[in-house]
Design a protein around this motif. Sequence first.
Motif, short mmCIF file in Angstrom:
data_model
loop_
_atom_site.label_atom_id
_atom_site.label_comp_id
_atom_site.label_asym_id
_atom_site.label_seq_id
_atom_site.Cartn_x
_atom_site.Cartn_y
_atom_site.Cartn_z
N HIS A 316 0.83 -1.20 0.00
CA HIS A 316 0.00 0.00 0.00
C HIS A 316 0.87 1.25 0.00
CE1 HIS A 316 -3.37 2.62 0.75
NE2 HIS A 316 -2.76 3.09 1.85
N VAL A 317 1.91 1.20 0.81
CA VAL A 317 2.83 2.35 0.85
C VAL A 317 3.49 2.53 -0.51
CG1 VAL A 317 4.96 3.23 1.87
CG2 VAL A 317 3.20 2.16 3.31
N GLU A 318 3.86 1.39 -1.12
CA GLU A 318 4.53 1.46 -2.42
C GLU A 318 3.58 2.00 -3.48
OE1 GLU A 318 7.13 -1.42 -5.39
OE2 GLU A 318 6.25 -2.19 -3.53
N VAL A 319 2.29 1.65 -3.43
CA VAL A 319 1.30 2.16 -4.38
C VAL A 319 1.14 3.65 -4.24
CG1 VAL A 319 -1.16 2.14 -4.95
CG2 VAL A 319 0.07 0.00 -4.65
N GLU A 320 1.21 4.11 -2.95
CA GLU A 320 1.08 5.55 -2.74
C GLU A 320 2.26 6.30 -3.36
OE1 GLU A 320 -1.49 5.64 1.39
OE2 GLU A 320 0.66 6.13 1.39
N GLU A 321 3.43 5.71 -3.34
CA GLU A 321 4.60 6.35 -3.93
C GLU A 321 4.58 6.22 -5.46
OE1 GLU A 321 7.93 4.65 -2.11
OE2 GLU A 321 7.61 5.63 -0.16
N LEU A 327 4.86 1.28 -14.03
CA LEU A 327 6.08 2.06 -14.21
C LEU A 327 6.97 1.98 -12.99
CD1 LEU A 327 4.63 5.32 -15.82
CD2 LEU A 327 5.67 3.36 -16.98
N THR A 328 8.24 1.92 -13.24
CA THR A 328 9.18 1.98 -12.14
C THR A 328 9.28 3.40 -11.64
OG1 THR A 328 11.04 2.35 -13.62
CG2 THR A 328 10.49 0.04 -13.10
N LYS A 329 9.97 3.56 -10.58
CA LYS A 329 10.10 4.89 -10.00
C LYS A 329 10.83 5.84 -10.94
CE LYS A 329 11.58 7.16 -5.76
NZ LYS A 329 12.23 7.01 -4.45
N GLU A 330 11.85 5.36 -11.66
CA GLU A 330 12.61 6.21 -12.58
C GLU A 330 11.75 6.61 -13.79
OE1 GLU A 330 13.61 3.45 -11.31
OE2 GLU A 330 15.28 4.02 -9.98
N LYS A 331 11.04 5.62 -14.37
CA LYS A 331 10.17 5.92 -15.53
C LYS A 331 9.04 6.85 -15.14
CE LYS A 331 11.11 1.70 -18.12
NZ LYS A 331 10.52 0.51 -18.78
N TYR A 332 8.51 6.64 -13.97
CA TYR A 332 7.43 7.52 -13.50
C TYR A 332 7.92 8.95 -13.37
CZ TYR A 332 3.82 9.50 -10.51
OH TYR A 332 2.85 10.32 -9.97
N GLN A 333 9.18 9.11 -12.86
CA GLN A 333 9.74 10.45 -12.74
C GLN A 333 9.99 11.08 -14.11
OE1 GLN A 333 10.02 11.85 -9.74
NE2 GLN A 333 10.53 13.77 -10.76
#
Length: 349
Positions: A316-321, A327-333
């Motif tokens: 859940h925490v990871e979904v919030e982030e 998408l990975t965190k880098e692609k999302y950024q």
Amino acid sequence: MTGGAAKDKDIREGSGVGIDQKSPYYLHPSDVPKQLHVNEVLLDSNFNDWNQEMENFLFAKKIDFVDGTLQKQEKGKPDYMPWMRCDAMVKGWLTTAMEKGIRDSVKYVTSEAEIWTDLHERFGKESSPRAFELKQKLAATRKDGSSVSTYYTNLRTLWDETSSILPFPKCSCNNCSCEVGKRLSEYQEKEHLYNFLMGLDGEFSVIKTQILATKPIPSLSTVYHLVAEDERQRTISNDKRTPVEPAAFKTFQSRSKNFDLAKEKSVSKTFKDKKDEDCTHCNKNGHKREGCFKLVGYPDWWPIKKNEMHKTMAAHVEVEERPIPELTKEKYQMFINHFKNSSIDEEPS
């Protein structure tokens, strides 16, 4: 008298046969030298007690031989052999009642009168250290929970020995009219009475107050009787009381013990019953099919369930982030930055 008759007479006199029982030379057939006639043998520290007992015995037997009343007879006289026999008998009684060291010191004394005199010269004189020791014992003697009879007996023993070492003075006047001897005896008895009362336990405070308030003060024997009766009455009263607290405590202990035993049996039986159960779904023992967690679901407190809850919370925490899970965190950024740049380019110059 023929020679044979005279010889028989001498044998009878020498052996004690035919001597009148009232004669000081008479010896009973049961008398032997190696007989102990006192409770304790003579030591360096108990002469007064030993002397008292030995004197009582010799007064009943042969006191005339030790106090010098019957002197040694000359050899050849009719009483010579009876006297020698009695002298040897009394010496045996005295030496048997001594410890070895003292006995060896009088081994070669010729008569029992000399032994008696020597013992009194060595041990019978006034001893200041012993008198001081007795006074200390008298001051320290207390009842301390013992019976009144035992306490009084201990005091009486110390009083008598102290009197033998430090005797009270007596009037030596003929036809004395001042009665100083009587007054000294009364003074000594009062001193003993106060010693007796001072050593009593605190539970006798009431009877002590009553005795000391009596005028004139009672005699020592009367005081002993009053205190002994008070002790007896207190003992009877204590015996009649029901020990409530101990009985209740024992009952509580018994019930607690029975409860613990019943609890232990119940737990043991429950564990045994569950151990005998088998699940037909997971093929494990300890539960039945109706209660198998794999069918009905795991409770929240089950360890596996807790791990799953932690994973869910982490996801859940990871979904919030990451709002877009693909998408990975880098692609999302990068995606966010792309839209920001596009919005900047479209603004009018």
